[in-house]
Structure formats: structure tokens, C-alpha cells
Design a protein around this motif. Structure first.
Motif, PDB file in Angstrom:
ATOM      1  N   ILE A 388       0.721  -1.540   0.565  1.00 46.43           N
ATOM      2  CA  ILE A 388       0.155  -0.189   0.036  1.00 46.43           C
ATOM      3  C   ILE A 388       1.038   1.119  -0.103  1.00 46.43           C
ATOM      4  CG2 ILE A 388      -1.555   1.169   1.348  1.00 46.43           C
ATOM      5  CD1 ILE A 388      -2.715  -1.588   2.606  1.00 46.43           C
ATOM      6  N   MET A 389       2.006   1.443   0.642  1.00 39.91           N
ATOM      7  CA  MET A 389       2.689   2.225   0.832  1.00 39.91           C
ATOM      8  C   MET A 389       3.417   2.783  -0.244  1.00 39.91           C
ATOM      9  SD  MET A 389       5.441   3.350   3.402  1.00 39.91           S
ATOM     10  CE  MET A 389       4.139   4.454   4.845  1.00 39.91           C
ATOM     11  N   ALA A 390       3.752   1.780  -1.064  1.00 46.51           N
ATOM     12  CA  ALA A 390       4.369   1.833  -1.854  1.00 46.51           C
ATOM     13  C   ALA A 390       3.914   2.248  -3.140  1.00 46.51           C
ATOM     14  CB  ALA A 390       5.451   0.338  -2.100  1.00 46.51           C
ATOM     15  N   ASP A 391       2.973   1.356  -3.221  1.00 46.44           N
ATOM     16  CA  ASP A 391       1.955   2.331  -4.127  1.00 46.44           C
ATOM     17  C   ASP A 391       1.127   3.626  -4.533  1.00 46.44           C
ATOM     18  OD1 ASP A 391       1.771  -0.284  -5.718  1.00 46.44           O
ATOM     19  OD2 ASP A 391       0.096  -0.638  -5.547  1.00 46.44           O
ATOM     20  N   ALA A 392       1.207   4.131  -3.015  1.00 49.41           N
ATOM     21  CA  ALA A 392       0.713   5.616  -2.080  1.00 49.41           C
ATOM     22  C   ALA A 392       2.358   6.749  -2.917  1.00 49.41           C
ATOM     23  CB  ALA A 392       0.443   5.147  -1.440  1.00 49.41           C
ATOM     24  N   ALA A 393       3.015   6.059  -2.116  1.00 48.97           N
ATOM     25  CA  ALA A 393       4.468   7.003  -2.683  1.00 48.97           C
ATOM     26  C   ALA A 393       4.221   7.373  -4.403  1.00 48.97           C
ATOM     27  CB  ALA A 393       5.196   5.937  -1.938  1.00 48.97           C
ATOM     28  N   GLU A 394       4.095   6.376  -4.257  1.00 47.40           N
ATOM     29  CA  GLU A 394       4.483   6.932  -6.608  1.00 47.40           C
ATOM     30  C   GLU A 394       3.916   7.392  -6.541  1.00 47.40           C
ATOM     31  OE1 GLU A 394       6.624   3.859 -10.060  1.00 47.40           O
ATOM     32  OE2 GLU A 394       4.941   2.718  -8.496  1.00 47.40           O
ATOM     33  N   ALA A 395       2.095   7.366  -6.775  1.00 45.91           N
ATOM     34  CA  ALA A 395       0.893   7.815  -7.129  1.00 45.91           C
ATOM     35  C   ALA A 395       1.935   9.167  -6.778  1.00 45.91           C
ATOM     36  CB  ALA A 395       0.064   7.008  -6.774  1.00 45.91           C
ATOM     37  N   TYR A 396       1.900   9.472  -5.440  1.00 46.04           N
ATOM     38  CA  TYR A 396       2.103  10.246  -4.605  1.00 46.04           C
ATOM     39  C   TYR A 396       3.017  11.862  -5.777  1.00 46.04           C
ATOM     40  CZ  TYR A 396       2.902  14.584  -1.533  1.00 46.04           C
ATOM     41  OH  TYR A 396       2.863  16.065  -0.595  1.00 46.04           O
ATOM     42  N   LEU A 397       3.648  10.639  -5.867  1.00 43.30           N
ATOM     43  CA  LEU A 397       5.229  11.632  -6.650  1.00 43.30           C
ATOM     44  C   LEU A 397       4.769  12.086  -8.183  1.00 43.30           C
ATOM     45  CD1 LEU A 397       8.324   9.487  -5.195  1.00 43.30           C
ATOM     46  CD2 LEU A 397       8.192  11.585  -5.139  1.00 43.30           C
ATOM     47  N   ARG A 398       3.882  11.070  -8.633  1.00 45.86           N
ATOM     48  CA  ARG A 398       3.577  11.433  -9.786  1.00 45.86           C
ATOM     49  C   ARG A 398       2.193  12.421  -9.864  1.00 45.86           C
ATOM     50  NH1 ARG A 398       2.989   6.174 -10.367  1.00 45.86           N
ATOM     51  NH2 ARG A 398      -0.186   6.728 -11.241  1.00 45.86           N
ATOM     52  N   GLY A 399       1.543  12.653  -9.075  1.00 44.22           N
ATOM     53  CA  GLY A 399       0.405  13.450  -8.884  1.00 44.22           C
ATOM     54  C   GLY A 399       1.430  15.418  -8.634  1.00 44.22           C
TER      55      GLY A 399
END
Length: 399
Positions: A388-399
Motif C-alpha cells: 500500500i505504501m509503495a503504491d501510494a508513494a509512487e502515485a503521490y510523486l506523480r501527482g
């Protein structure tokens, strides 16, 4: 998408728990030999995943990502309470290492002394530049009294610089942590997206009565500070539920009676009392209630109570965009098995939130146990939450 190595993540956690092993938990008090061994071990793990490790003059371990940004800061702490659990703090630090291993542009930090053996969040406050040398000079270990300066010298940290964090380097701070409560487990949930970290308001109540003979003084004549303390706390427990929020908690952590002998009526009582909530108006209502109770009891009791506010911290609200990224990832990996929730405990994230967007992700705690060697979380829940954290971190960096 970043592919996080959950097997290696769990292996690292289990390897770290062997340092200072105590029953099924760990004993790694701040700046002890075990704590310093774990910090050196962590620096080796940081090198393995391509980070540039360093340790500063208060014991913070920092792994810097050498590549271009935007960057995230990820971490927690690795020292422990005495004879405590293997995941409290360590989980958040090794989550950062796992994200770095997956190729995400993260710096990883292990803050020093989050557990407060020597002071209050001295590692994270040092990184913010709000830990003065004069405070370091005055701090001592709360268990055995060793001065902090002496502990730093013995740990080989004396004279090392204490650099400040540059918040412009980071898009935000992520911290994974065990819940340290029963809310997730009791509802059959596997993850908690934290909405904010509660404020803690602490008070000292000093009750002055009259020390006297326990046999020769009639009940009508007594000015018993101990009985006033009991009656005051009983009123708090009756009246606070009428004013509190859904997750308000209050605690009397200490009642000290003087002179503290069985045949002497206590002439003085000191009560240390705190309450916690994420909502400031709720905290203000509770303080008004406590003040009113003291005023009324000073009219009806044969003792005098003085109320002193020791500290009023501010709640630290988690960043909405980071919460949204965690919520989306939690829905992807644990649909219907997660919730939004506040943190009832303090964390380094509350200090990082002062200078950058910050967020937290909670894993369940088996039976709600923490600050005890029996603390534990199912490995499948640990693996789920790092995804969950890995996906959230990657998505937040892209956002």
C-alpha cells in the motif's frame, strides 16, 4: 509500478529484531550498545539499497538518495522502550529502506530517541533546528539519570554536526507504524489511513490539606488531600464523557501522596493528568470542565487544589493529498478492509508536519499490545501495508 520486495522487507525486520532481542521483542534503549549496533546495521542496509548513510550528533541516522527528485522522506525510529516490541518504530524505518530498494526516490531517516529516554522527540526536533544546545546540556535519562552529554560521548557522537533538514528537497513525509491499539483488529480491518496525530494536554493538580494522625483525627476534622484527589478524578470520569469526542482519552498517570505513610493522613497530593484528542474545541471544552471541577471542589472540600497547565501541544493533521494516495492504494490492495482513523499516540510525523506535508499508515496490532515484548502484527498484514505504501508513494510523486 514500483515492485516492492515484501520477502526482503520481512527478512530485514526479523534480522533487526535480533539486535537487543528480549523474549519475542527487543530491548534497545536510546544510546545503549544495542541501540548503536542497530544504527550501524541500518547504515549498512542503506548502503545496500544505494543510499548514502550518515549519523548526526544527536544519533539520527540518515540515508540520502543520490538521484534527482522530487524526493520523499520516509522513516520513524529504531530505539525501543525498555523490554518492548520489535515493530514500534522499526517498521517505519525498514519500510523506507524497502521503498528505496524498489527504486523510489526516497531519503530514509531513523530519528533518535522518539521513545523519550532522554527528552521529547530530540531527534526530529534537532532536524527542525528547534533543539538548543542548552537543552541538550540539561537533559538526563529518565530511568537512571545519566546526562545526555555523557551518553552522546559514550556513543561516539560527541562533536558531530547536527544539520537541519531542507524541506524544499521533499514533496512529503511518509511514516508506517503499528496502530498500538485495537480499533483495526476489533473490526477485522488490515490498514488504517491516519487523518492526524492527536494533541496532548497535560496538567498538574496540587492538593493542599493537613497532615495529621490517622488514629487521633476524627473524620469530621480531617483535611485529607488523598481523598480529595480520588473524588476529583471520580468527577472527571463522570463529566468528561458528556463533553468528549469519539476518540478522546484521558489518563491519570501519577498520584503522589505526602508523606505517604499508612498511619498519616496525606497533607499533600500531586496528580499528573492528561487528555488527548485531534479536535481543539473538544480539548478546550475538557479544560474548561476540569477548571470548573477544581473551582467547585475548592468551595466544598476542606482542601485547596491548584491546577497548572504543563503543556498544550497542537494536533498535527495529515496532508489530504497524501491521505488520498494512501486511501486509493488501500482500496486497491485491501478493499473494504481499511479505514480512516486518528493516531492516539505521538509520532515523529507530527514534527515533520510542521515543515512539509506528512502522512501515516497504520498496521493492526495483535490484541492492541505495544510498549511490551508481546507486541506483534501478522506478517501478511505487514506485507500488505508495504505494498500500500509503495503504491501510494509512487502515485503521490506523480501527482
Amino acid at each position: 509500478m514500483a515492485q516492492v520486495d515484501t520477502e526482503r522487507f520481512l527478512k530485514d525486520l526479523n534480522e533487526l529484531r535480533k539486535i537487543g532481542e528480549f523474549k519475542t521483542g527487543v530491548h534497545r534503549p536510546t544510546f545503549s550498545a544495542e541501540d548503536m549496533e542497530s544504527r550501524r546495521w541500518l547504515m549498512d542496509r542503506m548502503r545496500e539499497v544505494g543510499l548514502e548513510p550518515s549519523m548526526d550528533g544527536i544519533g539520527n541516522v540518515f540515508g540520502r538518495h543520490p538521484g534527482p527528485g522530487p524526493h520523499l522522506l520516509v522513516g520513524s525510529h529504531i530505539e525501543s522502550q525498555n523490554q518492548a516490541g520489535w515493530l514500534d518504530g522499526a517498521l517505519g524505518v525498514m519500510a523506507g529502506v524497502a521503498l528505496a530498494r524498489a527504486g523510489l526516490p526516497v531519503d530514509v531517516v531513523a530519528f533518535a530517541d522518539e521513545e523519550g529516554h532522554y527528552g521529547s522527540f530530540i531527534g526530529s526536533r534537532s532536524l527542525l533546528g528547534i533543539l538548543e544546545d542548552s537543552e541538550i546540556d540539561s537533559l538526563k535519562n529518565r530511568y537512571h539519570g545519566k546526562p545526555l552529554r555523557e551518553a552522546l560521548r559514550e556513543a561516539g557522537l560527541e562533536g558531530l554536526p547536527r544539520p537541519k533538514l531542507d524541506p524544499s528537497r521533499y514533496k512529503g513525509f511518509f511514516e508506517m507504524h503499528i496502530e498500538q491499539g485495537t480499533q483495526l483488529e476489533s473490526q477485522g480491518l488490515r490498514a488504517g489511513v491516519v487523518t492526524g496525530i492527536v494533541a496532548i494536554w497535560q496538567f498538574r493538580l496540587t492538593i493542599e490539606g493537613m497532615q495529621d494522625h490517622a488514629g487521633g483525627t476524627t473524620m469530621a476534622e480531617r483535611r485529607d488531600a488523598g481523598l480529595t484527589a480520588v473524588r476529583l478524578l471520580s468527577r472527571v470520569d463522570r463529566e468528561f464523557p458528556l463533553l468528549c469526542g469519539p476518540r478522546t482519552v484521558w489518563t491519570c498517570g501519577r498520584i503522589a501522596l505526602e508523606p505517604g505513610a499508612p498511619s498519616i493522613i496525606p497533607g499533600r497530593a500531586e496528580v499528573l493528568f492528561q487528555f488527548r484528542d485531534i479536535d481543539v474545541p473538544t480539548l478546550e471544552r475538557l479544560e474548561e470542565c476540569l477548571t470548573r471541577i477544581v473551582q467547585e471542589m475548592n468551595r466544598t472540600e476542606r482542601t485547596t487544589t491548584t491546577l497548572e497547565a504543563m503543556s498544550r501541544s497542537k494536533p498535527a493533521l495529515c496532508d489530504p493529498a497524501m491521505q488520498a494516495a494512501l486511501a486509493d492504494a488501500a482500496t486497491k490492495h485491501a478493499n473494504g478492509q481499511w479505514q480512516h482513523m486518528p493516531s492516539g499516540a505521538g509520532h515523529d510525523a507530527q514534527y515533520m508536519a510542521r515543515i512539509m506535508p506528512a502522512s501515516m499508515l497504520f498496521t493492526p496490532s495483535i490484541n492492541g499490545i505495544s510498549h511490551h515484548w508481546a507486541e506483534d502484527t501478522k506478517e501478511e498484514d505487514l506485507a500488505l501495508n508495504i505494498r500500500i505504501m509503495a503504491d501510494a508513494a509512487e502515485a503521490y510523486l506523480r501527482g
